[in-house]
Design an enzyme around this catalytic site. Structure first.
Site, short mmCIF file in Angstrom:
data_model
loop_
_atom_site.label_atom_id
_atom_site.label_comp_id
_atom_site.label_asym_id
_atom_site.label_seq_id
_atom_site.Cartn_x
_atom_site.Cartn_y
_atom_site.Cartn_z
CB CYS A 62 -0.95 0.01 1.22
SG CYS A 62 -1.89 1.38 1.29
CD GLU A 88 -7.35 3.53 -8.16
OE1 GLU A 88 -8.21 3.37 -7.24
OE2 GLU A 88 -6.01 3.29 -7.74
CG HIS A 111 -26.18 25.30 -0.35
ND1 HIS A 111 -26.53 24.60 -1.50
CD2 HIS A 111 -26.37 26.46 -0.77
CE1 HIS A 111 -26.63 25.34 -2.39
NE2 HIS A 111 -26.49 26.56 -2.00
#
Length: 466
Positions: free
Chosen positions: A42, A187, A444
């Site tokens: 990873c 990816e 928002h």
């Protein structure tokens, strides 16, 4: 001979997290890693470097395609310095792996560099820089996985490559053929497509990201086609041959017709396999499955009571965060606690742009299980935040129980979906209903308003802003 309460073999996101948690719980802990840097696949050749290149290539694409629309004018041509881009990627990796070194020292974990192999159930031989033998009351196998291939493919690591080599190319391919339409292939394919490569995706199944919700696959396929990827689904690869600096890939399409592709690089990304090479599990009496995984029970305990296994080397999704959760579970189990993992709530993410993320059940799974459900979906293009940032592709879909309104699955594709999915995980962890989420106030303008709107659509069959 040094003796430990716990020895961890492998230092990836499962192994190093397990070691830290063991040390935190008061156990004398050692970690064994065959490479000179900690962090496993990873951190070294997977999640972290691929995200670094995705971000760099995204910046480049924005500069050549989107800056003008934002009123940003760049005199002259925008160019890619691939060597500098790869070097930045490596600096990110170096910073991250050195951070793991720091955590080992901070938690007083002894680090051994070398290949760890079982002498018996309580003794581990280390072959390498720190050669020797240690004794461990408990051992955690966290040896991870390696890229898979097809039996007839000769990966030369020059023109026919795996993800490891794709992260350090010295040139931008003219035409990269990607075998496998899953997370890794898409990816890395997107990285090089942004940088100017022609990219052809070859997928055996009838759609890309075939394990995810079909709606996500359809939307991502549309985005990739718009970016001029050559999409070849339902294609069975028959042969991959290198001829000089060219790679020839022959496939059969769903009609049985031969399709030939020629490129200068071929990325083989057909999944990963559990890695137990050199571990000598037989000496400890540990059983492997017919798929090469370490066999474990629900506590991730092998058939040998003091030996556990976690991450890619056991069953389940090969995800870094799943491995980390398992590392914590095993550490706490050894300490006498009673931890638990709900595997249904481990999110999956594809870090393309738009990002793809999901948690819980897909529509296909709910139908197969005969569970009555309702659907609420909201398009990202209906959000003010999406229009402001020009990220209008994608949607959020909420699946809820038709009778109780409990959320059973959330599937999304759009900007920052990888981060947004955490809201869905929290909601499902606390068994929230779609109505619960629809009544929560969302700031928002934000991308997460799409989750609220999709939940509202699942509850009342109608959203506010469409």
């Amino acid at each position: 001979m040094n003796s430990y309460d716990v020895a961890v073999i492998g230092s990836g996101p499962g192994g190093y997290v397990a070691a830290i948690r063991c040390a935190q719980l008061g156990m004398k802990t050692a970690i064994i890693e065959k490479y000179s840097t900690l962090g496993g696949t990873c951190l070294n050749v997977g999640c972290i470097p691929s995200k670094a290149l995705l971000d760099s290539s995204h910046h480049y694409e924005d500069a050549i395609k989107h800056f003008d629309a934002h009123g940003i004018e760049i005199p002259g041509d925008v160019k890619v310095n691939i060597e500098k881009m790869i070097a930045r990627k490596q600096s990110v990796v170096d910073q991250t792996t050195s951070g793991i070194d720091f955590l080992m020292k901070k938690n007083k974990i002894d680090v051994y560099e070398g290949v760890g192999s079982f002498k018996d159930a309580t003794h581990i031989t280390i072959d390498g820089k720190d050669a020797g033998e240690i004794e461990a009351k408990n051992t955690i196998i966290a040896t991870g996985s390696k890229p898979s291939s097809l039996p007839f493919i000769n990966i030369d690591k020059e023109r026919i490559i795996t993800s490891t080599e794709a992260l350090k190319l010295k040139e931008i391919p003219k035409h990269m053929i990607v075998i496998g339409g899953g997370v890794i292939g898409l990816e890395l394919g997107q990285v090089y497509r942004r940088l100017g490569s022609e990219v052809s995706i070859v997928e055996y199944m009838d759609r890309i990201i075939p394990t995810m919700d079909a709606g996500l696959s359809k939307e991502l396929n549309k985005v990739f086609k718009k970016a001029k990827f050559k999409m070849n689904v339902s294609h069975k690869v028959k042969s991959v041959e290198r001829v000089g600096d060219e790679v020839v890939v022959k496939t059969d399409n769903k009609k049985g017709e031969e399709v030939e592709l020629r490129g200068d690089y071929c990325l083989v990304s057909v999944g990963r396999r559990p890695y137990t090479d050199g571990l000598n599990v037989e000496a400890a009496g540990v059983k492997l499955t017919d798929r090469g995984q370490v066999e474990t029970n629900e506590h991730l305990q092998t058939n040998v009571s003091n030996i556990y296994a976690i991450g890619d080397v056991v069953k389940g999704a090969m995800l870094a965060h799943k491995a980390s959760e398992e590392g914590v579970l095993v550490a706490e189990t050894i300490a006498g606690q009673k931890p638990h993992i709900d595997y249904n709530l481990i999110p999956g993410v594809v870090y393309t742009w738009p990002e793809v993320a999901a948690v819980g059940k897909t529509e296909e799974e709910l139908k197969a299980a005969g569970i009555a459900y309702k659907t609420g979906q909201f398009p990202m293009r209906a959000l003010g935040r999406s229009r402001a940032s020009m990220d209008i592709d994608g949607f959020v879909k909420v699946l809820a129980d038709a009778n109780t309104d409990e959320i059973l699955g959330v599937h999304m594709i759009g900007a920052r979906a990888a981060d947004m999915i955490a809201e869905a995980v929290v909601a499902m962890e606390y068994r929230a209903s779609a109505e619960d989420v629809s009544r929560m106030s969302h700031a928002h303008p934000t991308f997460t308003e799409a989750i609220k709107e999709a939940a509202l659509a699942a509850t009342d069959d109608i959203a506010l802003h469409i």
